[in-house]
Scaffold this motif. Structure first.
Motif, PDB file in Angstrom:
ATOM      1  N   PRO A   1      -3.532  10.443  -7.107  1.00 54.07           N
ATOM      2  CA  PRO A   1      -3.848   9.039  -7.412  1.00 54.07           C
ATOM      3  C   PRO A   1      -3.848   8.706  -8.902  1.00 54.07           C
ATOM      4  O   PRO A   1      -3.306   7.665  -9.283  1.00 54.07           O
ATOM      5  CB  PRO A   1      -5.248   8.856  -6.824  1.00 54.07           C
TER       6      PRO A   1
ATOM      7  N   ARG B   1      -0.354   7.990 -10.306  1.00 55.74           N
ATOM      8  CA  ARG B   1       0.512   6.930  -9.778  1.00 55.74           C
ATOM      9  C   ARG B   1       0.554   5.791 -10.783  1.00 55.74           C
ATOM     10  O   ARG B   1      -0.489   5.252 -11.145  1.00 55.74           O
ATOM     11  CB  ARG B   1      -0.035   6.428  -8.442  1.00 55.74           C
TER      12      ARG B   1
ATOM     13  N   PHE C   1      -1.266   4.454  -1.383  1.00 59.78           N
ATOM     14  CA  PHE C   1      -2.498   4.485  -0.582  1.00 59.78           C
ATOM     15  C   PHE C   1      -2.187   4.927   0.851  1.00 59.78           C
ATOM     16  O   PHE C   1      -3.052   5.372   1.572  1.00 59.78           O
ATOM     17  CB  PHE C   1      -3.184   3.116  -0.518  1.00 59.78           C
TER      18      PHE C   1
ATOM     19  N   PHE D   1      -6.428  -7.076  -5.794  1.00 57.31           N
ATOM     20  CA  PHE D   1      -6.582  -7.488  -4.403  1.00 57.31           C
ATOM     21  C   PHE D   1      -7.068  -8.928  -4.327  1.00 57.31           C
ATOM     22  O   PHE D   1      -7.547  -9.492  -5.302  1.00 57.31           O
ATOM     23  CB  PHE D   1      -7.601  -6.593  -3.698  1.00 57.31           C
TER      24      PHE D   1
ATOM     25  N   ARG E   1       0.833  -1.220   0.000  1.00 54.89           N
ATOM     26  CA  ARG E   1       0.000   0.000   0.000  1.00 54.89           C
ATOM     27  C   ARG E   1       0.863   1.263   0.000  1.00 54.89           C
ATOM     28  O   ARG E   1       0.452   2.294  -0.536  1.00 54.89           O
ATOM     29  CB  ARG E   1      -0.952  -0.005   1.198  1.00 54.89           C
TER      30      ARG E   1
ATOM     31  N   ARG F   1      -4.452   0.342 -17.111  1.00 57.87           N
ATOM     32  CA  ARG F   1      -3.813   1.604 -16.733  1.00 57.87           C
ATOM     33  C   ARG F   1      -2.399   1.727 -17.305  1.00 57.87           C
ATOM     34  O   ARG F   1      -1.751   2.737 -17.114  1.00 57.87           O
ATOM     35  CB  ARG F   1      -3.723   1.713 -15.206  1.00 57.87           C
TER      36      ARG F   1
ATOM     37  N   ILE G   1       0.675   2.731 -11.205  1.00 57.52           N
ATOM     38  CA  ILE G   1       0.507   1.382 -10.671  1.00 57.52           C
ATOM     39  C   ILE G   1      -0.852   0.798 -11.075  1.00 57.52           C
ATOM     40  O   ILE G   1      -1.804   1.526 -11.330  1.00 57.52           O
ATOM     41  CB  ILE G   1       0.583   1.381  -9.127  1.00 57.52           C
ATOM     42  N   GLY G   2      -0.911  -0.516 -11.115  1.00 56.72           N
ATOM     43  CA  GLY G   2      -2.176  -1.218 -11.238  1.00 56.72           C
ATOM     44  C   GLY G   2      -2.201  -2.220 -10.109  1.00 56.72           C
ATOM     45  O   GLY G   2      -1.171  -2.816  -9.787  1.00 56.72           O
ATOM     46  N   MET G   3      -3.356  -2.378  -9.477  1.00 59.36           N
ATOM     47  CA  MET G   3      -3.374  -3.248  -8.304  1.00 59.36           C
ATOM     48  C   MET G   3      -4.513  -4.258  -8.385  1.00 59.36           C
ATOM     49  O   MET G   3      -5.598  -3.948  -8.838  1.00 59.36           O
ATOM     50  CB  MET G   3      -3.538  -2.377  -7.061  1.00 59.36           C
TER      51      MET G   3
END
Ligand code: ADP
Ligand code: ADP
Length: 225
Positions: free
Chosen positions: A72, A75, A52, A81, A47, A150, A77-79
């Motif tokens: 945001p 940034r 985050f 979960f 995170r 992204r 990044i791709g996340m």
């Protein structure tokens, strides 16, 4: 130069030092895993890389930018979960298109890119389904396609296979490795599963109580005394 760099990063929650002086550098295109038991600080580290959370001390860099100073949407990044986190009221198409529409790409371009992404994760033909009409494994593929949409510099995966049953987990594990190789995407992966870490990783950081205890290739970590 490292794509992602953590320099002496600290993050506390009350009395808990969740991340306690972590320094790491991820190389371009590598599959890097944070491995360790529940509560050792893996997700917090991820995170922090995602921006985050902001570190209490230390710095987190992606390329030439300090990630906690970026808004945001900038940034890189791709996340993904553990629990998919798809938009339940959007179709597969809508979910994957979401980050592209945020960038205000022309609709033709959106359709072309979503098509290519769904092909990449082997979901072509399921565009019009809603998340609840998909298996867990399929939902996780959608989440992956949405993260890739992204065009991130870094893909962040937080226990993406944990909620799946064994057979699908195995299948998706192979898929992840294939994708990461094909796209050559720098990947930061979090798991408590040693076998998974050994199968997927170029390098592994073993964490314990907020610190990196060991760092190396699977071979180095596994054969360490
Ligand atoms: P892991 O991902 O390895 O299971 P976490 O990074 O989630 O570990 O948590 C590290 C430590 O920080 C744990 O002791 C956890 O309880 C604590 N922690 C994480 N997030 C929070 C939070 N938002 N509030 C309070 N404590 C937290
Ligand atoms: P918030 O701070 O709004 O409670 P989060 O901490 O979950 O939400 O996310 C912060 C920002 O990170 C979001 O506003 C969003 O732009 C971005 N974000 C959330 N999920 C993802 C994801 N899967 N991939 C990339 N960026 C994300």
């Amino acid at each position: 130069m490292a794509v992602v760099e953590l320099r002496e990063v600290h993050k506390r929650y009350g009395k808990t030092a969740a991340v306690d002086g972590v320094s790491l550098g991820l190389r371009e295109g590598e599959f890097f895993t944070l491995l360790g038991p529940s509560g050792c600080g893996k997700t917090t580290t991820l995170r922090l890389v995602a921006g985050f959370e902001a570190p209490d001390r230390g710095e987190v860099w992606i390329g030439k930018e300090r990630v906690d100073r970026l808004p945001p949407e900038r940034r890189p990044i791709g996340m993904v979960f553990q629990n998919y986190a798809l938009f339940p009221n959007m179709t597969v198409f809508g979910n994957v298109a979401f980050p592209l529409r945020l960038k205000r790409l022309p609709e033709g371009e959106v359709r072309r890119k979503v098509g290519a992404l769904l092909e990449m994760v082997h979901l072509s033909g399921l565009e019009d389904r809603y998340p609840k009409e998909l298996s867990g494994g399929q939902q996780q593929r959608v989440a992956l396609a949405r993260a890739l949409a992204r065009e991130p510099k870094v893909l962040l995966l937080d226990e993406p296979l944990s909620a799946l049953d064994a057979k699908i987990r195995e299948e998706l594990r192979g898929e992840l490795k294939r994708l990461q190789r094909e796209v050559g995407l720098t990947t930061l992966y979090v798991t408590h599963d040693q076998e998974e870490a050994l199968a997927l990783s170029d390098r592994i950081a073993v964490m314990r109580e907020g610190k990196v205890e060991q760092l190396g290739t699977p071979k180095e970590v596994y054969e360490a005394p």
